[in-house]
Design a protein around this motif. Sequence first.
Motif, PDB file in Angstrom:
ATOM      1  N   ARG A 394      33.201  54.609  40.110  1.00 15.30           N
ATOM      2  CA  ARG A 394      34.308  53.791  40.609  1.00 15.30           C
ATOM      3  C   ARG A 394      35.410  53.621  39.574  1.00 15.30           C
ATOM      4  O   ARG A 394      36.578  53.470  39.921  1.00 15.30           O
ATOM      5  N   THR A 395      35.022  53.663  38.277  1.00 12.79           N
ATOM      6  CA  THR A 395      35.997  53.480  37.188  1.00 12.79           C
ATOM      7  C   THR A 395      35.818  54.583  36.156  1.00 12.79           C
ATOM      8  O   THR A 395      35.190  54.386  35.098  1.00 12.79           O
ATOM      9  N   PRO A 396      36.361  55.786  36.416  1.00 11.15           N
ATOM     10  CA  PRO A 396      36.163  56.928  35.495  1.00 11.15           C
ATOM     11  C   PRO A 396      36.727  56.699  34.104  1.00 11.15           C
ATOM     12  O   PRO A 396      36.312  57.381  33.154  1.00 11.15           O
ATOM     13  N   ASP A 397      37.673  55.728  33.947  1.00  9.87           N
ATOM     14  CA  ASP A 397      38.256  55.481  32.625  1.00  9.87           C
ATOM     15  C   ASP A 397      37.206  55.001  31.616  1.00  9.87           C
ATOM     16  O   ASP A 397      37.419  55.073  30.404  1.00  9.87           O
ATOM     17  N   LEU A 398      36.078  54.504  32.121  1.00 10.91           N
ATOM     18  CA  LEU A 398      35.014  54.040  31.236  1.00 10.91           C
ATOM     19  C   LEU A 398      34.313  55.188  30.508  1.00 10.91           C
ATOM     20  O   LEU A 398      33.639  54.985  29.502  1.00 10.91           O
ATOM     21  N   ILE A 399      34.451  56.395  31.047  1.00 16.22           N
ATOM     22  CA  ILE A 399      33.674  57.527  30.542  1.00 16.22           C
ATOM     23  C   ILE A 399      34.304  58.076  29.260  1.00 16.22           C
ATOM     24  O   ILE A 399      35.310  58.789  29.296  1.00 16.22           O
ATOM     25  N   LYS A 400      33.698  57.713  28.124  1.00 13.85           N
ATOM     26  CA  LYS A 400      34.143  58.198  26.813  1.00 13.85           C
ATOM     27  C   LYS A 400      33.134  59.221  26.287  1.00 13.85           C
ATOM     28  O   LYS A 400      32.257  59.681  27.028  1.00 13.85           O
ATOM     29  N   ALA A 401      33.241  59.540  25.012  1.00 19.24           N
ATOM     30  CA  ALA A 401      32.470  60.647  24.427  1.00 19.24           C
ATOM     31  C   ALA A 401      30.967  60.512  24.625  1.00 19.24           C
ATOM     32  O   ALA A 401      30.292  61.452  25.067  1.00 19.24           O
ATOM     33  N   SER A 402      30.394  59.344  24.310  1.00 20.78           N
ATOM     34  CA  SER A 402      28.934  59.187  24.407  1.00 20.78           C
ATOM     35  C   SER A 402      28.460  59.285  25.860  1.00 20.78           C
ATOM     36  O   SER A 402      27.417  59.874  26.147  1.00 20.78           O
ATOM     37  N   ARG A 403      29.236  58.715  26.763  1.00 21.06           N
ATOM     38  CA  ARG A 403      28.877  58.784  28.188  1.00 21.06           C
ATOM     39  C   ARG A 403      28.970  60.229  28.702  1.00 21.06           C
ATOM     40  O   ARG A 403      28.156  60.659  29.511  1.00 21.06           O
ATOM     41  N   GLN A 416      32.385  70.095  28.248  1.00 15.86           N
ATOM     42  CA  GLN A 416      33.644  70.712  28.686  1.00 15.86           C
ATOM     43  C   GLN A 416      33.774  70.676  30.209  1.00 15.86           C
ATOM     44  O   GLN A 416      34.865  70.415  30.747  1.00 15.86           O
ATOM     45  N   GLU A 417      32.675  70.910  30.918  1.00 16.06           N
ATOM     46  CA  GLU A 417      32.722  70.866  32.382  1.00 16.06           C
ATOM     47  C   GLU A 417      32.940  69.444  32.886  1.00 16.06           C
ATOM     48  O   GLU A 417      33.628  69.233  33.882  1.00 16.06           O
ATOM     49  N   VAL A 418      32.372  68.468  32.188  1.00 15.88           N
ATOM     50  CA  VAL A 418      32.603  67.064  32.554  1.00 15.88           C
ATOM     51  C   VAL A 418      34.078  66.734  32.362  1.00 15.88           C
ATOM     52  O   VAL A 418      34.709  66.104  33.223  1.00 15.88           O
ATOM     53  N   ASN A 419      34.654  67.173  31.238  1.00 13.74           N
ATOM     54  CA  ASN A 419      36.081  66.937  30.976  1.00 13.74           C
ATOM     55  C   ASN A 419      36.949  67.591  32.034  1.00 13.74           C
ATOM     56  O   ASN A 419      37.952  67.019  32.488  1.00 13.74           O
ATOM     57  N   LYS A 420      36.581  68.799  32.424  1.00 15.62           N
ATOM     58  CA  LYS A 420      37.360  69.532  33.423  1.00 15.62           C
ATOM     59  C   LYS A 420      37.353  68.794  34.767  1.00 15.62           C
ATOM     60  O   LYS A 420      38.380  68.690  35.452  1.00 15.62           O
ATOM     61  N   LEU A 421      36.181  68.276  35.148  1.00 20.99           N
ATOM     62  CA  LEU A 421      36.073  67.522  36.397  1.00 20.99           C
ATOM     63  C   LEU A 421      36.925  66.258  36.338  1.00 20.99           C
ATOM     64  O   LEU A 421      37.659  65.940  37.294  1.00 20.99           O
ATOM     65  N   LEU A 422      36.851  65.523  35.240  1.00 22.33           N
ATOM     66  CA  LEU A 422      37.628  64.286  35.113  1.00 22.33           C
ATOM     67  C   LEU A 422      39.126  64.566  35.129  1.00 22.33           C
ATOM     68  O   LEU A 422      39.901  63.812  35.726  1.00 22.33           O
ATOM     69  N   LYS A 423      39.547  65.662  34.467  1.00 24.81           N
ATOM     70  CA  LYS A 423      40.970  66.042  34.482  1.00 24.81           C
ATOM     71  C   LYS A 423      41.412  66.401  35.897  1.00 24.81           C
ATOM     72  O   LYS A 423      42.495  65.994  36.360  1.00 24.81           O
ATOM     73  N   GLN A 424      40.572  67.143  36.611  1.00 20.30           N
ATOM     74  CA  GLN A 424      40.894  67.518  37.985  1.00 20.30           C
ATOM     75  C   GLN A 424      40.997  66.272  38.866  1.00 20.30           C
ATOM     76  O   GLN A 424      41.905  66.159  39.697  1.00 20.30           O
ATOM     77  N   PHE A 425      40.091  65.319  38.670  1.00 20.98           N
ATOM     78  CA  PHE A 425      40.119  64.093  39.446  1.00 20.98           C
ATOM     79  C   PHE A 425      41.374  63.274  39.130  1.00 20.98           C
ATOM     80  O   PHE A 425      42.013  62.716  40.030  1.00 20.98           O
TER      81      PHE A 425
END
Length: 461
Positions: A394-403, A416-425
Amino acid sequence: MFEALSSKLNGVFDRLRRRGALSEADVTEALREVRVALLEADVALPVVRDLVNKVREGAVGQEVIRSVSPAQQVIKIVNDALVEALGGGAGDDGKRGIDLNAPSPVPILMVGLQGSGKTTTSGKIALRLRSRDKKKVLLASLDVHRPAAQLQLATLAQQAEVTSLPIIAGQTPMQIAMRAMDLGRRELYDVVILDTAGRLAIDEALMEEVAQVKLATNPHETLLVVDAMTGQDAVNTAKAFQEKVGVTGIVMTRIDGDARGGAALSMRAVTGAPIKLLGAGEKLDALEDFHPDRIASRILGMGDIVSLVEKAAATIDQAEAEKLAARMQKGQFSLEDYASQLKQIGKMGSLQGILGMLPGVGKIKQQLNDANLDTSILGRQAAIISSMTPRERRTPDLIKASRKKRIAAGSGTSVQEVNKLLKQFDDMSAMMKRMNKMGQKGLMRGGLASLLPGMANKRPF
């Protein structure tokens, strides 16, 4: 299944379209290439001759050669010939699908060689009749030769949420068939599906067993299941069953494979029996009605929008879609909503299958295939979202490096795939917010202005 044939035929038609007017020599040359394409697709020689002759009769005429769009006229003639070869001639409309117009319980006899997908198809038909036609279905396995065949059908019956005939060891196929019909009458079943035994090849013992069961049960439908991957062997099998037992319809399985498609084009002409259903996967809901006109359109690269809309209507949850649309209008689109969309897309089948139903995308589809696109990315993205906590979705901004490391490890992917998904979202969310701010008119002006620089300044909407 028809990709290679479709590609070659469209290559022929592309060359015809580049010519303003067609001479008789142009048509003859095109028909020669059509003939070669059909033969390479494993279409039976008599069927190829008949089809090409019908096209020649319609194409070599002044109305085509002097037509405003002669290439389109030829394509229409080829389309009509393909529809007829596939069994779509006049008077066939009422024969599509399984015929249940008979007193209950309606016996359906499933026949075919071992390994053709007969037992799985029996389960698919049972699910289809229960869920779509609201019928009470009884499944019975008459296969006493293959180990665990009866247990396999019982498992499929459980998955399809229908009844399977209790297994009694030592009974003959005839005894099982009679017991199934008796139970069907006593307990008021609408349909009894009898799954007969198969063999690795056609032999007298197989035919005799099937003939005896058919004589005793008098099935309203005798459906022959054939594997499309076997090519002309499937046609030969169908011809033998039709001559020795008699079938009312054909079910082709594994059409989602890389078979050349000739069996489907040859089946109706060689056997006289219509293709009624198509098996397009291992899942129990992967069963489609056979529509000759739609298949012909796919072969000629004209798509199949009707089937695509039907598939979307059957798989997409309307209430959920409306709820999601309302959330998007309010700018409340979350990763949970995105995961729901991924799930809906997955239900519709593969990307290649969906593209095959869109008109005029044959070349694009080939380019996608040549690019070796990773079509498993949707599944990996769904896994990534599943590895998040509800709060993180619900709040993707919470997702930092450790998460991100935890999510990547939990989903079997990389950071990298997690970052790509978040950027796409993020990009999707930003676009939706712009849409909501601009409104429809503003979106049209702004969207076109961004696509066509300077256009908005030259001429206002």
